[in-house]
Design an enzyme around this catalytic site. Structure first.
Site, PDB file in Angstrom:
ATOM      1  N   GLU A 213      48.237  43.255  29.923  1.00 31.44           N
ATOM      2  CA  GLU A 213      46.940  43.245  30.023  1.00 31.44           C
ATOM      3  C   GLU A 213      46.025  42.768  31.376  1.00 31.44           C
ATOM      4  O   GLU A 213      46.604  42.027  32.061  1.00 31.44           O
ATOM      5  CB  GLU A 213      46.236  42.588  28.932  1.00 31.44           C
ATOM      6  CG  GLU A 213      46.867  42.502  27.386  1.00 31.44           C
ATOM      7  CD  GLU A 213      46.090  43.894  26.844  1.00 31.44           C
ATOM      8  OE1 GLU A 213      44.987  44.243  27.012  1.00 31.44           O
ATOM      9  OE2 GLU A 213      46.592  44.021  25.702  1.00 31.44           O
TER      10      GLU A 213
ATOM     11  N   ASP B 219      45.485  42.367  47.741  1.00 28.14           N
ATOM     12  CA  ASP B 219      45.692  41.511  46.729  1.00 28.14           C
ATOM     13  C   ASP B 219      47.118  41.270  46.519  1.00 28.14           C
ATOM     14  O   ASP B 219      47.554  41.306  45.396  1.00 28.14           O
ATOM     15  CB  ASP B 219      44.804  42.516  45.472  1.00 28.14           C
ATOM     16  CG  ASP B 219      44.759  41.657  44.403  1.00 28.14           C
ATOM     17  OD1 ASP B 219      44.594  40.564  44.441  1.00 28.14           O
ATOM     18  OD2 ASP B 219      44.525  42.117  43.222  1.00 28.14           O
TER      19      ASP B 219
END
Length: 394
Positions: A74, A201
């Site tokens: 998730e 990132d």
């Protein structure tokens, strides 16, 4: 390709009208392009013969209707589901047949959205390298936005470093160095492109591992083209993950490839220590890994306070010191003192090839670990909490 997600820094405005990315022409050279942030049709997606446009019904079938027991992970984007497709036709296949895929489905209520979805397609549709995850295809149908990737059997580096359980074995020193080198090579490919790409990132949850622990960088939704011409940086709103972002980027929004190098230093320090970049469950003064660890990195004996105890006996202190020095260089506050990523790759290759892991390494690290523990007046907390869903910070 499951991933656990860290705290996200403030998102860019959804009202921007375009972004820079790159494509590859017939000569293999990369070139800049502009594309709308919010895809309204497939005309907004750069054409690539290497990726397929899936229908939503195909991906429903491939994932067994997105069953909960198919969830791999998730995140701020949404959920990632395990599925199966025919290797040749790329059509939905029965579970256990064909090839395994990872299907990431955009959560319309999530923090990440159309812009990152489109950025991911338009970078990974054009960029191909052994250390980048392979994008197989996408789905753009009505309100549905999905991405289809190759499946990474070993999951994320984050899971291997920070999750505890009888079924999870701690990664060895040699595997950690191998994974670090693969990740650095992936960044070097991005930074070395004719139109430079800044990943923006870099973190352990975005480092995925195949069945042989080969590194694949994933999640390119925050990637940006680097500066062009005589420009020294790209100016952006600050995005990324708290604990990994470079200090000058946080302060000014000025983005360079050295911003990625700083993030690499944080991840390398996580690999050496087995600690998270940010862990509020640690004792006071140890919440921020970089701030806590830096004073220990320059001294061979003090370094044992930082090293992951699960690595005991697997390395010589000389090797550990070289790796720690590299992390320290990458974490320099002034970006001009950080190495470029090619220099990082060279150093890691030397560590890989080093014959410095002698028969005496076990005794050396074991003895020093005891000495280090005796000098410490407090026991360090060893809880490794499950990471929370991504959060936005204003």
């Amino acid at each position: 390709m499951g991933a656990c997600w860290s705290n996200r820094i403030k998102a860019e405005s959804p009202y921007h009208t375009g972004f820079n990315s790159k494509s590859t022409n017939s000569s293999g050279k990369s070139s800049s392009f502009s594309a709308p942030l919010t895809p309204r049709s497939e005309d907004d997606i750069l054409r690539s013969p290497n990726i397929k446009s899936f229908s939503f019904s195909e991906l429903k079938t491939a994932t067994r209707n997105f069953r909960p027991d198919s969830v791999l992970g998730e995140g701020g984007f949404g959920s990632v589901f395990k599925g199966w497709i025919d290797e040749q036709l790329l059509t939905a296949a029965k579970p256990g047949t064909g090839i395994v895929i990872a299907v990431k489905r955009l959560n319309q209520e999530g923090f990440q959205g159309h812009k990152e979805w489109l950025t991911e397609i338009n970078y990974l549709g054009q960029l191909h390298h052994p250390n980048l995850v392979k994008l197989i295809g996408y789905c753009l149908e009505d309100e549905h936005r999905l991405l289809v990737y190759e499946f990474m059997p070993k999951g994320s580096m984050e899971n291997h470093l920070f999750r505890r359980g009888s079924h999870i074995q701690p990664l060895s020193w040699s595997l950690r160095m191998k994974i670090s080198l693969g990740a650095a090579r992936g960044l070097a490919f991005l930074h070395g492109a004719e139109t430079q790409v800044i990943y923006r990132d870099f973190k352990t949850s975005n480092i995925l591992l195949d069945s042989n622990y080969n590194t694949k960088l994933s999640d390119f939704g925050l990637a940006r083209d680097g500066p062009t011409g005589d420009k020294s940086h790209v100016s952006t709103r600050v995005m990324g993950t708290y604990g990994y972002a470079a200090p000058e980027y946080l302060a000014t929004g000025h983005l360079t490839t050295k911003s990625d190098v700083y993030s690499f230093g944080v991840v390398l320090l996580e690999m050496l220590s087995g600690r998270r970049a940010i862990d509020k469950n640690r004792p006071t003064g140890q919440h921020n890994l970089v701030e806590w660890a830096k004073p220990y990195l320059t001294n061979k004996r003090r370094l044992l306070h930082v090293m992951d105890a699960r690595l005991e006996g697997q390395y010589s202190l000389s090797l550990a010191q070289k790796a720690a020095n590299l992390a320290l260089q990458c974490l320099a506050i002034d970006s001009k003192y950080r190495p470029n990523i090619d220099e990082v790759v060279t150093t890691l290759e030397q560590l890989q090839d080093s014959k410095d892991i002698s028969k005496g390494a076990h005794n050396e690290t074991r003895k020093s670990s005891r000495s280090s523990a005796a000098d410490s007046s407090k026991k360090v907390a060893t809880s490794y909490p499950r990471p929370s869903n991504s959060l936005l910070f204003a």
